[in-house]
Design a protein around this motif. Structure first.
Motif, PDB file in Angstrom:
ATOM      1  N   ASP A  77       0.832  -1.218   0.000  1.00 34.34           N
ATOM      2  CA  ASP A  77       0.000   0.000   0.000  1.00 34.34           C
ATOM      3  C   ASP A  77       0.862   1.262   0.000  1.00 34.34           C
ATOM      4  N   LYS A  78       1.948   1.226   0.760  1.00 30.63           N
ATOM      5  CA  LYS A  78       2.858   2.376   0.817  1.00 30.63           C
ATOM      6  C   LYS A  78       3.467   2.661  -0.564  1.00 30.63           C
ATOM      7  N   LEU A  79       3.916   1.594  -1.225  1.00 29.89           N
ATOM      8  CA  LEU A  79       4.558   1.781  -2.534  1.00 29.89           C
ATOM      9  C   LEU A  79       3.564   2.313  -3.564  1.00 29.89           C
ATOM     10  N   GLN A  80       2.315   1.867  -3.423  1.00 34.85           N
ATOM     11  CA  GLN A  80       1.300   2.355  -4.361  1.00 34.85           C
ATOM     12  C   GLN A  80       0.987   3.831  -4.080  1.00 34.85           C
ATOM     13  N   LYS A  81       0.787   4.136  -2.805  1.00 38.30           N
ATOM     14  CA  LYS A  81       0.368   5.495  -2.429  1.00 38.30           C
ATOM     15  C   LYS A  81       1.509   6.522  -2.653  1.00 38.30           C
ATOM     16  N   ASP A  82       2.693   6.190  -2.210  1.00 40.87           N
ATOM     17  CA  ASP A  82       3.789   7.173  -2.268  1.00 40.87           C
ATOM     18  C   ASP A  82       4.507   7.195  -3.608  1.00 40.87           C
ATOM     19  N   ASN A  83       4.587   6.048  -4.256  1.00 42.60           N
ATOM     20  CA  ASN A  83       5.453   5.954  -5.431  1.00 42.60           C
ATOM     21  C   ASN A  83       4.729   5.558  -6.712  1.00 42.60           C
ATOM     22  N   GLY A  84       3.427   5.303  -6.599  1.00 40.25           N
ATOM     23  CA  GLY A  84       2.656   4.907  -7.779  1.00 40.25           C
ATOM     24  C   GLY A  84       3.088   3.549  -8.316  1.00 40.25           C
ATOM     25  N   LEU A  85       3.593   2.681  -7.433  1.00 41.91           N
ATOM     26  CA  LEU A  85       4.096   1.377  -7.873  1.00 41.91           C
ATOM     27  C   LEU A  85       3.162   0.266  -7.408  1.00 41.91           C
ATOM     28  N   VAL A  86       2.827  -0.637  -8.314  1.00 46.19           N
ATOM     29  CA  VAL A  86       1.908  -1.723  -7.964  1.00 46.19           C
ATOM     30  C   VAL A  86       2.688  -3.036  -7.894  1.00 46.19           C
ATOM     31  N   TYR A  87       2.670  -3.646  -6.721  1.00 42.45           N
ATOM     32  CA  TYR A  87       3.348  -4.935  -6.524  1.00 42.45           C
ATOM     33  C   TYR A  87       2.406  -5.924  -5.859  1.00 42.45           C
ATOM     34  N   THR A  88       2.736  -7.225  -6.009  1.00 41.67           N
ATOM     35  CA  THR A  88       2.000  -8.270  -5.288  1.00 41.67           C
ATOM     36  C   THR A  88       2.904  -8.785  -4.160  1.00 41.67           C
ATOM     37  N   ARG A  89       2.341  -9.628  -3.301  1.00 38.84           N
ATOM     38  CA  ARG A  89       3.136 -10.155  -2.176  1.00 38.84           C
ATOM     39  C   ARG A  89       4.386 -10.901  -2.648  1.00 38.84           C
ATOM     40  N   GLU A  90       4.280 -11.572  -3.787  1.00 37.73           N
ATOM     41  CA  GLU A  90       5.428 -12.349  -4.313  1.00 37.73           C
ATOM     42  C   GLU A  90       6.568 -11.442  -4.761  1.00 37.73           C
ATOM     43  N   GLU A  91       6.281 -10.153  -4.851  1.00 36.54           N
ATOM     44  CA  GLU A  91       7.308  -9.210  -5.329  1.00 36.54           C
ATOM     45  C   GLU A  91       7.902  -8.383  -4.183  1.00 36.54           C
ATOM     46  N   ILE A  92       7.634  -8.798  -2.945  1.00 34.02           N
ATOM     47  CA  ILE A  92       8.110  -8.070  -1.762  1.00 34.02           C
ATOM     48  C   ILE A  92       8.853  -9.024  -0.838  1.00 34.02           C
ATOM     49  N   ILE A  93       9.987  -8.564  -0.287  1.00 39.14           N
ATOM     50  CA  ILE A  93      10.641  -9.320   0.791  1.00 39.14           C
ATOM     51  C   ILE A  93      11.067  -8.353   1.892  1.00 39.14           C
ATOM     52  N   VAL A  94      10.789  -8.741   3.123  1.00 39.41           N
ATOM     53  CA  VAL A  94      11.204  -7.930   4.273  1.00 39.41           C
ATOM     54  C   VAL A  94      12.482  -8.556   4.825  1.00 39.41           C
ATOM     55  N   SER A  95      13.486  -7.717   5.115  1.00 38.93           N
ATOM     56  CA  SER A  95      14.770  -8.223   5.615  1.00 38.93           C
ATOM     57  C   SER A  95      15.188  -7.455   6.866  1.00 38.93           C
ATOM     58  N   CYS A  96      16.353  -7.819   7.397  1.00 39.44           N
ATOM     59  CA  CYS A  96      16.831  -7.203   8.648  1.00 39.44           C
ATOM     60  C   CYS A  96      17.536  -5.885   8.344  1.00 39.44           C
ATOM     61  N   GLY A  97      16.794  -4.901   7.919  1.00 37.80           N
ATOM     62  CA  GLY A  97      17.364  -3.602   7.548  1.00 37.80           C
ATOM     63  C   GLY A  97      17.574  -3.516   6.048  1.00 37.80           C
ATOM     64  N   ALA A  98      17.611  -2.276   5.541  1.00 38.16           N
ATOM     65  CA  ALA A  98      17.828  -2.081   4.100  1.00 38.16           C
ATOM     66  C   ALA A  98      19.205  -2.585   3.690  1.00 38.16           C
ATOM     67  N   LYS A  99      20.158  -2.532   4.611  1.00 31.67           N
ATOM     68  CA  LYS A  99      21.495  -3.039   4.290  1.00 31.67           C
ATOM     69  C   LYS A  99      21.417  -4.529   3.953  1.00 31.67           C
ATOM     70  N   HIS A 100      20.606  -5.227   4.707  1.00 27.55           N
ATOM     71  CA  HIS A 100      20.415  -6.659   4.462  1.00 27.55           C
ATOM     72  C   HIS A 100      19.649  -6.889   3.154  1.00 27.55           C
ATOM     73  N   SER A 101      18.676  -6.019   2.871  1.00 27.87           N
ATOM     74  CA  SER A 101      17.960  -6.140   1.593  1.00 27.87           C
ATOM     75  C   SER A 101      18.951  -5.978   0.442  1.00 27.87           C
ATOM     76  N   LEU A 102      19.822  -4.981   0.557  1.00 30.30           N
ATOM     77  CA  LEU A 102      20.824  -4.735  -0.487  1.00 30.30           C
ATOM     78  C   LEU A 102      21.767  -5.936  -0.617  1.00 30.30           C
TER      79      LEU A 102
END
Ligand code: PMP
Ligand code: GLU
Length: 397
Positions: A77-102
């Motif tokens: 919802d945040k990505l859609q509202k703030d950035n106009g980006l539409v994603y599904t759950r399969e396109e998102i991963i939560v990690s231990c900080g953005a450093k870990h995502s990178l």
């Protein structure tokens, strides 16, 4: 004994300076730190309450590796509202900080023979994460006169058949500048034409000033979205550095690979932090305006003051919480029998003589500058700048 990989990398210089400043403080020295980039605001109470509630309710077990669905949905919802980006759950991963995502992106995408383009000045962890995956960082110089945005023609000249990805960071750490739409459109066109990925680190998105618009390169069309991995997190936007919640959004194949890597390394980010993150994204956002106003005020004060110090010049940044003054004119000046001949010499001199911690520009790939984080109180900023002025004033030409 150690692996070749371990020998190739160095500790994060920003964290190293922070540790040094903290150790000096602990030993009773009055150090003023412009070192680490970490909001000095406390995490808002309603977010902490969500964490207490999670603990009390026993939400203290493993969760799905890539994050709980309510958090993924809040991110979607945040990505859609703030950035106009539409994603599904399969396109998102939560990690231990953005450093870990990178890092997960780096593990999923980069390998031997791959080149990863990093505009310089860059954030300290990008090159080392490339090296940790046996790929080659390719640095592209950016210029203050272009607000440190990479020149499309310079980027084009550094693209080869081996180019795997470009790492973009807007608003930028360390320069404090943001990319404009026109430049992003040119970069997006190039990524599509040459078929490389863009890793877009947008962690400072909420900290833009003077009416600057934050634009996610992924929002510039379907073709570029397919090649972009958006990185974001709550450390900076919600003053949650210690909670370790970051996330990535991108093509499901890449996200799945990141998930596999995460399942074999850290597993899920802390369950309690995830509940707090849902509240951070869904709950009231009003504290952000106060934090933003304060950063903005400090930004203008600090930059104006730095520009009155002989030998320093600093452009007014448009984002993040860093000032990046040019200090090259000070090189060659003397302090007793020592000559200040680099950003490292200057940073060390300021720490030892003025008891002020800053980060040498060389850590970010540009020796002509130093970085000051203004995520510290205005009172400390005033005292700190006073000390810098005095120490620089004493240098002999
Ligand atoms: N990217 C940039 C540009 C940063 O400055 C930071 C700050 N540490 C991060 C990523 C990582 O943030 P975190 O791991 O705390 O989410
Ligand atoms: N991003 C912050 C900085 O650059 C935190 C330190 C780090 O994670 O390296 O100071």
């Amino acid at each position: 004994m150690l692996s070749e990989r371990a020998k190739k990398i160095k500790p994060s210089p920003t964290l190293a300076i922070d540790s040094k400043a903290k150790a000096m403080k602990a030993s009773g020295i009055d150090v003023i730190s412009f070192g680490v980039g970490e909001p000095d605001f406390d995490t808002p109470d309603h977010i902490k309450e969500a964490a207490y509630k999670a603990m009390k309710e026993g939400f203290t077990k493993y969760t799905a590796v890539g994050g709980i669905d309510p958090l993924k949905d809040a991110i979607i919802d945040k990505l859609q509202k703030d950035n106009g980006l539409v994603y599904t759950r399969e396109e998102i991963i939560v990690s231990c900080g953005a450093k870990h995502s990178l890092y997960n992106v780096a593990q999923a995408l980069y390998g031997p023979g791959d080149e990863v383009i990093i505009p310089a000045p860059y954030w300290v962890s990008y090159p080392d994460q490339v090296l940790l995956n046996d790929a080659t960082p390719v640095f592209v110089k950016t210029f203050e006169s272009d607000s440190f945005m990479v020149r499309p023609e310079v980027l084009e000249a550094s693209i080869t058949k081996r180019t795997k990805a470009l790492i973009l960071n807007s608003p930028s750490n360390p320069t404090g500048f943001t990319y404009d739409r026109k430049t992003l459109e040119k970069l997006a066109e190039m990524a599509v034409r040459h078929n490389f990925f863009v890793v877009s680190d947008e962690i400072y998105e909420k900290l833009v000033y003077d009416g600057t618009e934050h634009i996610s390169i992924a929002s510039l069309g379907d073709e570029i979205k397919k090649r972009t991995i958006v990185i974001n997190g709550l450390s900076k936007s919600h003053a949650m550095t210690g909670w370790r919640i970051g996330y990535a959004a991108g093509p499901s194949g890449i996200i799945k690979a990141m998930m596999n890597i995460q399942s074999q390394s850290t597993s899920n980010p802390a369950s309690i932090s995830q509940k707090a993150a849902v509240e951070a994204l869904r709950g009231p956002q009003d504290f952000m305006a106060g934090m933003h106003r304060e950063f903005d005020h400090r930004r203008r004060y600090l930059v104006d003051e730095l520009n009155t110090i002989d030998g320093m010049s600093c452009m007014m940044p448009t984002g993040a919480f860093y000032a990046f003054p040019k200090t090259a004119k000070l090189y060659g000046r003397k302090a007793g029998d020592k000559t200040i001949s680099s950003s490292s010499d200057l940073a060390l001199h300021l720490l030892e003589e003025a008891k002020v911690a800053v980060v040498h520009g060389a850590a970010f790939g540009d020796d002509d500058y130093i970085r000051l984080s203004y995520a510290t109180s205005l009172d400390d900023i005033k005292r700190g700048v006073g000390r810098i002025r005095e120490a620089v004033g004493k240098l002999e030409v």
